[in-house]
Design a protein around this motif. Structure first.
Motif, short mmCIF file in Angstrom:
data_model
loop_
_atom_site.label_atom_id
_atom_site.label_comp_id
_atom_site.label_asym_id
_atom_site.label_seq_id
_atom_site.Cartn_x
_atom_site.Cartn_y
_atom_site.Cartn_z
N PRO A 54 63.72 93.91 71.26
CA PRO A 54 63.83 95.35 70.63
C PRO A 54 63.88 95.17 69.23
CG PRO A 54 65.49 94.64 72.48
CD PRO A 54 64.75 93.35 71.86
N MET A 55 63.32 96.13 68.68
CA MET A 55 63.27 96.40 67.12
C MET A 55 64.00 97.97 66.93
SD MET A 55 62.10 93.58 65.60
CE MET A 55 61.53 94.11 64.38
N PRO A 56 64.17 98.05 65.57
CA PRO A 56 64.69 99.53 65.23
C PRO A 56 63.55 100.49 65.75
CG PRO A 56 64.68 98.13 63.25
CD PRO A 56 64.10 97.23 64.24
N ALA A 57 64.14 101.73 66.27
CA ALA A 57 63.14 102.89 67.05
C ALA A 57 61.79 102.95 66.24
CB ALA A 57 64.01 103.83 67.21
N HIS A 99 60.09 91.71 59.56
CA HIS A 99 59.66 92.70 58.98
C HIS A 99 60.61 93.23 57.95
CE1 HIS A 99 56.80 95.96 58.30
NE2 HIS A 99 57.68 96.79 58.45
N PRO A 100 60.09 93.02 56.88
CA PRO A 100 61.13 93.50 55.72
C PRO A 100 61.75 94.83 55.92
CG PRO A 100 59.44 92.64 54.62
CD PRO A 100 59.01 92.66 56.06
N GLY A 101 63.41 95.03 55.72
CA GLY A 101 64.10 96.06 56.26
C GLY A 101 64.71 95.93 57.56
N THR A 102 64.16 95.45 58.37
CA THR A 102 64.54 95.32 59.87
C THR A 102 65.64 94.07 60.03
OG1 THR A 102 63.05 93.88 60.70
CG2 THR A 102 62.55 96.21 60.91
N GLU A 103 65.84 93.27 58.94
CA GLU A 103 66.64 91.80 59.18
C GLU A 103 68.01 92.29 59.70
OE1 GLU A 103 65.17 92.95 56.30
OE2 GLU A 103 63.86 91.28 55.13
N ALA A 104 68.76 93.31 59.11
CA ALA A 104 70.08 93.61 59.69
C ALA A 104 70.11 93.75 61.13
CB ALA A 104 70.80 94.54 58.89
N TYR A 105 69.23 94.60 61.57
CA TYR A 105 68.77 95.10 63.14
C TYR A 105 68.82 93.64 63.89
CZ TYR A 105 67.54 96.83 67.56
OH TYR A 105 66.99 97.35 68.76
N HIS A 123 53.64 90.53 62.76
CA HIS A 123 52.71 90.93 63.23
C HIS A 123 52.18 92.25 62.44
CE1 HIS A 123 54.52 89.42 67.06
NE2 HIS A 123 53.28 89.05 67.16
N TYR A 124 52.73 92.60 61.50
CA TYR A 124 52.55 93.76 60.41
C TYR A 124 52.51 93.37 59.24
CZ TYR A 124 53.02 97.37 64.03
OH TYR A 124 52.71 98.47 65.02
N ILE A 125 51.74 93.96 58.22
CA ILE A 125 51.58 93.88 56.78
C ILE A 125 51.96 95.24 56.66
CG2 ILE A 125 50.40 93.60 54.87
CD1 ILE A 125 48.83 91.47 56.27
N GLY A 126 53.15 95.55 55.91
CA GLY A 126 53.33 96.96 55.74
C GLY A 126 53.51 97.66 57.06
N ASP A 127 52.73 98.84 57.07
CA ASP A 127 52.69 99.54 58.36
C ASP A 127 51.21 99.26 59.34
OD1 ASP A 127 51.04 101.02 56.97
OD2 ASP A 127 51.88 102.86 57.14
N TRP A 128 50.78 98.14 58.81
CA TRP A 128 49.49 97.79 59.46
C TRP A 128 49.57 96.71 60.61
CZ3 TRP A 128 45.55 93.98 57.05
CH2 TRP A 128 44.19 93.95 58.04
N GLY A 129 49.55 96.79 62.02
CA GLY A 129 49.61 96.11 62.56
C GLY A 129 48.29 95.03 62.73
N PHE A 130 48.00 94.35 61.99
CA PHE A 130 46.82 93.60 61.50
C PHE A 130 46.13 92.91 62.67
CE2 PHE A 130 49.85 90.58 60.54
CZ PHE A 130 49.69 89.44 61.29
N ASP A 131 47.06 92.64 63.86
CA ASP A 131 46.48 91.73 65.04
C ASP A 131 46.21 92.76 66.25
OD1 ASP A 131 49.17 92.23 65.69
OD2 ASP A 131 48.99 90.59 67.23
N ASN A 132 46.16 94.21 66.03
CA ASN A 132 46.17 95.01 67.13
C ASN A 132 44.71 95.41 67.13
OD1 ASN A 132 46.12 97.35 68.68
ND2 ASN A 132 47.90 98.18 67.78
N PRO A 133 43.92 95.26 68.29
CA PRO A 133 42.51 95.66 68.07
C PRO A 133 42.46 96.96 67.82
CG PRO A 133 43.19 94.31 70.27
CD PRO A 133 44.50 94.75 69.45
N ASP A 134 43.46 97.98 68.19
CA ASP A 134 43.12 99.47 67.79
C ASP A 134 43.25 99.82 66.63
OD1 ASP A 134 43.39 99.68 70.77
OD2 ASP A 134 45.54 100.28 70.91
N THR A 135 43.64 98.81 65.56
CA THR A 135 43.69 99.30 64.37
C THR A 135 42.52 98.10 63.52
OG1 THR A 135 45.67 98.22 64.02
CG2 THR A 135 45.74 100.62 64.11
N ILE A 136 41.57 97.57 64.06
CA ILE A 136 41.01 96.50 63.53
C ILE A 136 40.22 97.14 62.37
CG2 ILE A 136 39.02 96.95 65.27
CD1 ILE A 136 38.78 93.58 65.19
#
Ligand code: ZN
Ligand code: FE
Ligand code: FE
Ligand code: ZN
Length: 283
Positions: A54-57, A99-105, A123-136
């Motif tokens: 689980p990660m922040p919503a 992912h910077p900002g989620t460490e406390a969670y 798995h993300y650089i900023g808001d880019w899921g670079f390993d996701n085929p949908d956002t290749i």
């Protein structure tokens, strides 16, 4: 010499496979018992579940279990662990995201249970899921060198975060086969800084066969990274990153052969976040 040994493909006694998923992440098949039975059939003695935590919503919701599913995950793993004890050691882990900002969670979630280990993955650089085929297609907007440097910087930070035991698939950025210019000094420096951080933080690098099943067609991390990690004395664990039971233990011999070609003789085992190093043995 090293490459020659690697190509010899030695046969090894099975080592722990610490990276596998369940359908709770919405992109894996097979329940925990199926993974355990597949491991037993493949002759493994120890595995660990590491479903996407689980990660922040706001973060990558479709690709992971909801926080409300965590008790059910733990109960299923514990039940199977007890049912197969004697045949197989089943560890309880997680693949959490860095992912910077989620460490406390993430810290709070990790503290909520007696995990055997926690894998930290980028798995993300900023808001880019670079390993996701949908956002290749977003790759087209990046200079490959910049994407690599940004990625390895995050992996470096993940090691130094103190949250994780294992750094997951340490050069996942290559998944689709995008390559920076050969000999890029910037990328080499980013990799060196990442490895120095791993060394300093005393965490384990995962050698993962998953890349063999992806467009890149290579073990994670690259053989040059394994070589440098070996020089630095950085320990490794092995993971198949199985998203289906028939992937358990996949590519183990190739991974161990690569480690051994650089003189690595031990692999990490975890229980309740205590690491022990066990000998890699020929069958
Ligand atoms: Zn996954
Ligand atoms: Fe991952
Ligand atoms: Fe995974
Ligand atoms: Zn993974």
């Amino acid at each position: 010499m090293a490459v020659e040994l690697y190509n010899r493909r030695m046969i090894y006694r099975p080592v722990p496979d610490y990276h596998m998923h369940t359908p709770r992440c919405n992109h894996a098949t097979g329940n925990v018992a199926d993974y355990a039975n597949a491991a037993i059939a493949a002759g493994l003695h120890e595995i660990g579940m590491s479903d996407h935590s689980p990660m922040p919503a706001s973060y990558d919701k479709p690709w992971r279990m909801d926080r409300s599913e965590l008790p059910d995950y733990l109960q299923e793993v514990e039940q199977v662990r007890d049912a197969v004890s004697g045949q197989l050691s089943l560890r309880v882990g997680l693949e959490a995201d860095f992912h910077p900002g989620t460490e406390a969670y993430v810290a709070e979630m990790i503290a909520s249970y007696a995990w055997d280990y926690v894998i930290g993955s980028v798995h993300y650089i900023g808001d880019w899921g670079f390993d996701n085929p949908d956002t290749i297609q977003i790759w087209d907007t990046w200079k490959i060198e910049d994407a690599y440097c940004a990625y390895f910087k995050l992996v470096e930070q993940s090691a130094l975060s103190g949250l994780f035991d294992i750094i997951g698939h340490p050069d996942l950025i290559k998944k689709f086969g995008h390559r920076p210019p050969a000999g890029s000094q910037r990328v080499n420096e980013a990799i060196e800084a990442m490895l120095q951080a791993v060394k300093q933080a005393d965490v384990v690098l995962e050698i993962s066969s998953a890349g063999l099943r992806k467009p890149v067609g290579e073990i994670y991390p690259h053989i040059n990274i394994v070589q440098r990690a070996a020089e630095l004395g950085i320990p490794f664990s092995y993971g198949s990153d199985a998203h289906a039971p028939n992937e358990v233990g996949h590519g183990m011999h190739e991974c161990l052969s690569m480690l051994e070609s650089f003189g690595i003789q031990k692999i990490a085992s975890f229980k309740q976040r205590q690491r022990t190093m066990v000998a890699i043995q020929h069958a």
